[in-house]
Structure formats: C-alpha cells, structure tokens
Enzyme design. Structure first.
Site, short mmCIF file in Angstrom:
data_model
loop_
_atom_site.label_atom_id
_atom_site.label_comp_id
_atom_site.label_asym_id
_atom_site.label_seq_id
_atom_site.Cartn_x
_atom_site.Cartn_y
_atom_site.Cartn_z
N GLU A 29 -12.70 3.86 -3.49
CA GLU A 29 -13.74 2.95 -3.98
C GLU A 29 -14.32 2.21 -2.77
OE1 GLU A 29 -11.18 0.86 -6.62
OE2 GLU A 29 -10.86 2.68 -7.78
N GLU A 59 -8.51 4.98 -10.09
CA GLU A 59 -7.49 5.23 -9.06
C GLU A 59 -6.56 6.37 -9.44
OE1 GLU A 59 -8.03 2.09 -10.20
OE2 GLU A 59 -8.69 0.91 -8.48
N ASP A 84 -1.37 -3.08 -4.90
CA ASP A 84 -1.04 -3.39 -6.30
C ASP A 84 -1.63 -2.34 -7.26
OD1 ASP A 84 -0.36 -6.71 -6.02
OD2 ASP A 84 -1.46 -5.69 -4.45
N PHE A 85 -2.69 -1.65 -6.84
CA PHE A 85 -3.34 -0.67 -7.72
C PHE A 85 -2.53 0.63 -7.85
CE2 PHE A 85 -7.63 -2.57 -6.16
CZ PHE A 85 -7.32 -3.76 -6.77
N HIS A 129 -2.63 -8.97 -6.09
CA HIS A 129 -3.25 -8.38 -4.89
C HIS A 129 -2.42 -8.62 -3.64
CE1 HIS A 129 -6.73 -8.14 -7.56
NE2 HIS A 129 -7.37 -7.43 -6.65
#
Lengths: 325, 336
Positions: A29, A59, A84-85, A129
């Site tokens: 992204e 993701e 964190d993603f 995050h």
C-alpha cells in the site's frame, strides 16, 4: 564509508536489488508514493509502476499473492509498513508461506519472498501500530526473521533477505528510521543468521535487538563511568538464532542481560535465557535478567508509552543487579 | 433468494472433438474408481488420517481441465484429488501420498489434503478453506508479469466465497486482469451447514458482479456443460481479458468427510445425488450421439481399472517414510 539514515539504507538496498534482478518487485500500500516511512521513496520513478506496485488495502490477499508469485518465478517483496497488520495475514504467512517448502518437498525452488514491516513504538503510534511481534514468527517453523539495528545492518540484511530462497520477515524499527549510520560506498550484504558484537566488554553481556541495541549502547556508556564494562551482542537475525557468539560472550563475562522491546513473557529473552542455562550454566555468576515490555498493550500518551517500553535505564539497573553493585 | 435451476446439457449437438470426449470419459472413470477404492480402503481402516471424498463432483474437474495445457496450473482445496488427477498427476504417487508413503508425491508430508506436483502444473491444495485462492491468484500474477501465457484454475467450494480471502483474491485478479478462473463447486454444504443458512443469495456466481468480472452458474454434473463454460472462461483468460467466476452446481455424495453420517441432510437429497451422477449421464450422451459403442465404453473402463490397480499396488508397496526425514527440508539451501 558514508553516513546515511536507516530509512535511506532500506531504500538503497531495495534499489540495488531491483537493479540487480528483474524478478524482484515490490508490492504494498502506497509504495508508489514511497510509504509513510520513506522506505520506497524514489523507486517508482526509477523502476516504474510495473515493479513498484501500489495495491488495494488487502494485506492478506497481497501476502498470499506474493507467495504464489514467488512459487512461479518471481522474487517479491511485500511492504506491509506496519507490523501490527500481520494479524490480518496470518493464514498466508503461517499456513502457507512458512510451510510450502516442507509440505511440498522438491516441488519448487523455495519461496523467495521478503515481508517488510516496521515494528516497535516510541513514536506515539498507539496500541495497534506499535507492536513487536517477532516471537510469533520465530516460533513458526519455516520463516527467517531479521531485525536490523543500524543503517549498515538495515541495508546488508535486506539485500541478503532478497537473495535468500526462503521466506524472510524483515522487521525494521520505527524509532530508528531517522538514525544516521555508516555504510560502505560499494556492494555488501550481511549474512542471515550471524550475530554481531556491537561493543566489546568483559563484565556483563547484554543481548539486545533492534532499537534496544541503541538503548544498550547508551546504558553501556553510563555503566562505564561506574566501572562496569558491558559487551553488547546483537543477534540481528532472530531465526535462525546465532547462539554461539552469545555463549562465547557469557563464558567471558559470566553475566547475561537480554533486552528486547517485545513483551517479556514468552519472548526471545526467555528463549535465550533458557538456552544459555542449558549450554553455559556453570559459567554464570548470577541469574539471567530479562528486559521486555510488561504484558499490556502499548499506550499512546508519551508518559504512558514510556512507562511500558523498556529502555536504557532498565538495562543499567539490570546490569548493576547481575554485577552485584 | 431462490437458486436458479441450472441448465442441463446446453444442446445435444456435439461440438467437442472425439478425442476430448474420449479423454473426458476416461478421466471421469479414473477419478471415480480411484475415489471408490480409496473410500473402500479408508473404511476398512487401512488409511491414516481423514478422507474428503470427491465422489459425485468429477464432471467439474474433468470438464475444466480438458482445456488446460501441461504448463497451465490448478490449485485446490481439501477435496483435491480429482482436480489433480484431471490435471495429469500420476495416480501412483498421488495414492502413495494418501497412504502416507515414501513414494508419495510429497514424500508423505502432506497427505490427502496437502499435495502438489509442479511438474504437472499442480500448485497445491490448501487445507484452509479459501486459503489457496490468493496463492493461485499470485501464480496467475507471475504468469502475466512474466508473459508466460499460463492460465490458472482455482477450485473452491461455495462456502469459501464467505471467506475474506475470496473477496481479496477476486478483487485483485479483476483489477489486474489476471489469467485465472475461479471454479466454485457448489455442493450445497459447508461441512453440515446448508447454503441457505450461510448466505442470502442463491447463485454464488452473482458475487462476480461486485468485482467487475463475469459470473456464470451451470450444471456441474453435466460434463459437456462444464466443458463449454470453462472453454469460454479459459479463452477469455488467455486473451488477457481477466478472470471469471464459474459456479458449477453439484452433489456431495459422502458428506464432508468419509464417515460423516449426514444426519443433517434430508433423505431425498441423497437420492437426487444418484440421479445426477455425471458418469451415466455422459455415457447416455456418448451412446445417443453414437460417439462410442457400449463395447468401447467397457473397454475404457477395463483399461482404467488396470491403471487404478497399478496405482494402488505401487502405493501399497512403497515403504513408510524414514523418520529421520521428518526433520529435513524446512528451509531450502542456498541463495541467489
């Protein structure tokens, strides 16, 4: 040698690998605009939108797609930006990326794939995050995990990760992005699975990862004034862990402190502490000390975040305790 | 929303080459007999692990794979063996994998739910529902990126369309015009939960519209109908026009796993399964169209039976994998 910031070292590594091998491409992204952390800044202008590919916010789909592309002749790099993603990508990461080489032996030449993500706090990014989740992946067979602490390692490890035929999680630290560091002018790589002693000392060994390496070096300067000579060892690669230099250092200093920003419970520190007691128990003059975050999410407000994340002060205190002063 | 009644044999004028009809019949019988004998072996307690049967759904694998070249790809699910046989995986190593033997296509590491054969374009099966879709999409991405002309088929069940991975994969494939077919085998159940309790729509293929790709619902037990629809979608993919969602309605004879008592299913449904059996339907068609004589069909069946017997003999004779092998090969050696 030249001095460049950590984020610039990352971009240089990417540019050099894109230049070297046409099978390398970057998916993520906002990689076209350079990402919020400037990790891919300037690459789309140089390599075009066919190789620096802005993706939808998907993701999980992107990680799975990159695994498939890696099987079919490409060497993709996925820039997840925020570690964190990974939570929305666990099936492609853990059930597929990590297992295909073993589950389907001899079917393809590995899964040459790099997953980049920034870990860590200290920038006021709040509970979703700021996490350091490296232990999850080090605990999953089939994934290599690296955490650079300097510009030199950031560049050299990333180049080595891109050339590895196995999946590599490349975890860079948000708190280090603007930190300057020396890198050679020419080509070099830092091999995966090789630790480095960042400071030699004789009284106590501090094993530290990522941003905690800087915290450990700061602590070592303070302790020097108190007459304690600290050796700082940076594993650089979390898995496979290069344990020998750690054992050798402990045999020399007889004291060990392990420091990471991730949650202490079930963290890398526990693994290293246990391994050292198995391999060098007779050399230890004091119980191993572990420094890590307590089992709470990482809060936003600077006063709260500082209360949760460990730092140089904690390392100083732990070193004093194991040295009995 | 009620389900559209799928069209039965679009028309009876055969536009399919005789050699393709021959291949499809042979393959249908191969899939059926491999599966029947595997189920028999499982029920006699001679197979380790579990078994997810493809019985009744064979026309889909066969009708679709008839269009694929050797270097095209398929990806599959926990119910994968039919797809892989139809793509050309050798029955012996496949069966040895199901038995957990050394000569299994994956050395006994994967078993019936997790196998691959890249020499035949078999990307692999994923034991996680919808888990293989993004990988298949990535293989198609690399095919387009490298301009290899390879087409990918990702098989999935209707329940996989409720997973996030389905949504992300189809959206990516559509936005990047990837050469891939998503072939949804709608057998009406996600383990024990019927479709009407899991989604508000009847035709899963309508989901294609939300990604900007064509979607079509057909009778998946009619191999000719599958062949025709898949032909259109493969041609579209080869022309670089992007993906298609093809929903093939079918029947799952033996439940989610072999031994599933299927108490959740009405009795008359199981009867409908038999009536929809793709093999007698295709035999009738071949005889009515005078493509083959009854004797020719019997000859094919006998040849396939010998092939199946040889596969079982090969697999049975293979030893168990060396336990030391369990610790090898988590990583591949070497770098670029």
């Amino acid at each position: 040698m030249k001095s460049i910031r950590y984020h610039k070292a990352i971009t240089e590594a990417l540019a050099e690998e894109l230049e070297r091998d046409s099978r390398v491409l970057i998916l993520g992204e906002d990689v076209g605009m350079g990402t919020a952390f400037a990790s891919t800044r300037g690459l789309v202008e140089r390599f075009g939108t066919d190789r620096i590919i802005d993706t939808p916010i998907s993701e999980s789909g992107i990680v799975g797609l990159a695994v498939g592309a890696a099987l079919n002749g490409l060497r993709p790099i996925v820039e997840l930006t925020i570690m964190d993603f990974v939570t929305v990508c666990m099936d492609p990461l853990v059930n597929h990326m990590a297992k295909l080489q073993y589950m389907f032996p001899g079917q393809h030449q590995g899964v040459p794939l790099v997953i980049m993500a920034s870990c860590g706090g200290r920038v006021g990014a709040g509970p979703q995050h700021s996490q350091s989740l490296e232990a999850w992946f080090a605990h999953t067979p089939g994934i290599k995990v690296v955490m650079p602490s300097t510009s030199y390692d950031a560049k050299g490890l990333l180049k080595a990760a891109v050339r590895d035929n196995n999946p590599v999680m490349y975890l860079y630290h948000k708190g280090l992005l603007r930190a300057p560091g020396e890198v050679p002018e020419g080509e070099y790589t830092v091999p995966l699975g090789v630790a480095e002693t960042k400071r030699a000392g004789k009284d106590v060994t501090v094993v530290a990862t990522a941003e905690m390496v800087s915290q450990a070096l700061t602590a070592a300067q303070d302790l020097e004034k108190a007459g304690i000579d600290v050796e700082v060892v940076d594993p650089r690669t979390i898995y496979p862990l290069d344990i020998e230099p750690i054992i050798a250092s402990v045999k020399k200093t007889s004291r060990l402190v392990v420091a990471h920003e991730a949650v202490r419970f079930c963290g890398l520190g526990a693994e290293i502490a246990a391994t050292v007691t198995e391999m060098a128990f007779d050399y230890l003059d004091a119980p191993v000390k572990r420094i890590g975050a307590p089992s709470v999410p990482i809060p936003f407000a600077p006063s709260l975040e500082n209360a949760v994340l460990p730092g140089a002060r904690d390392i100083v205190q732990a070193c004093r305790e194991v040295c009995g002063c | 929303m009620a389900k559209t009644e799928p069209q039965s044999s679009e028309d009876l004028q055969s536009d399919v080459a005789t050699e393709t009809l021959d291949w499809m019949f042979r393959m249908l019988v191969l899939l059926r007999r491999m599966e029947e004998r595997t189920v028999e072996m499982f029920l006699s307690g001679k197979l380790p692990g579990w078994l997810h049967s493809y019985l009744g759904q064979e026309a889909i694998a066969v009708g679709v794979c008839a269009h694929l070249n050797e270097d095209d790809f398929v990806a599959s699910t926990h119910r994968c063996r039919g797809h892989f046989l139809a793509k050309g995986m050798a029955p012996g190593p496949l069966m040895a994998e199901v038995m957990g033997k050394r000569d299994g296509i994956c050395g006994g590491r994967g078993g019936e739910m997790h196998m691959a054969d890249w020499s035949k374009g078999v990307i692999g099966s994923s034991g996680v529902v919808a888990g293989g879709l993004s990988l298949a999409t990535g293989v198609a991405f690399a095919s387009r990126y490298r301009k290899t002309g390879q087409v990918v088929v990702a098989f999935l069940g209707e329940s996989a369309t409720n997973q996030g991975a389905f949504h992300e994969s189809l959206n990516l494939a559509a936005v990047w015009d990837l050469p891939i077919l998503y072939v949804c085998e709608n057998n009406g159940y996600g383990v024990s939960v019927p479709q009407r309790k899991a989604m508000k729509i009847g035709d899963v293929s309508v989901r294609a519209a939300s990604y900007g790709m064509p979607g079509e619902t057909i009778d998946g037990d009619d191999v000719i109908a599958v062949h025709r629809a898949a032909g259109r979608a493969v041609a579209r993919a080869r022309r670089g026009e992007g993906p298609t969602l093809l929903e093939c309605c079918t029947h799952r004879w033996l439940g989610h796993f072999v031994g599933d008592p299927q108490a959740y299913r009405p009795k008359d449904e199981l009867e409908a399964c038999k009536r929809s059996d793709p093999i007698p339907r295709f035999e009738d068609y071949l005889l009515m169209e005078k493509v083959f004589t009854p004797a020719e069909l019997e000859k094919v069946k006998a040849e396939v039976e010998r092939q199946v017997t040889a596969a079982f003999e090969f697999a049975t004779a293979s030893p168990a994998p060396d336990p030391a092998d369990a610790l090898r090969g988590v990583f591949t050696e070497g770098t670029e």
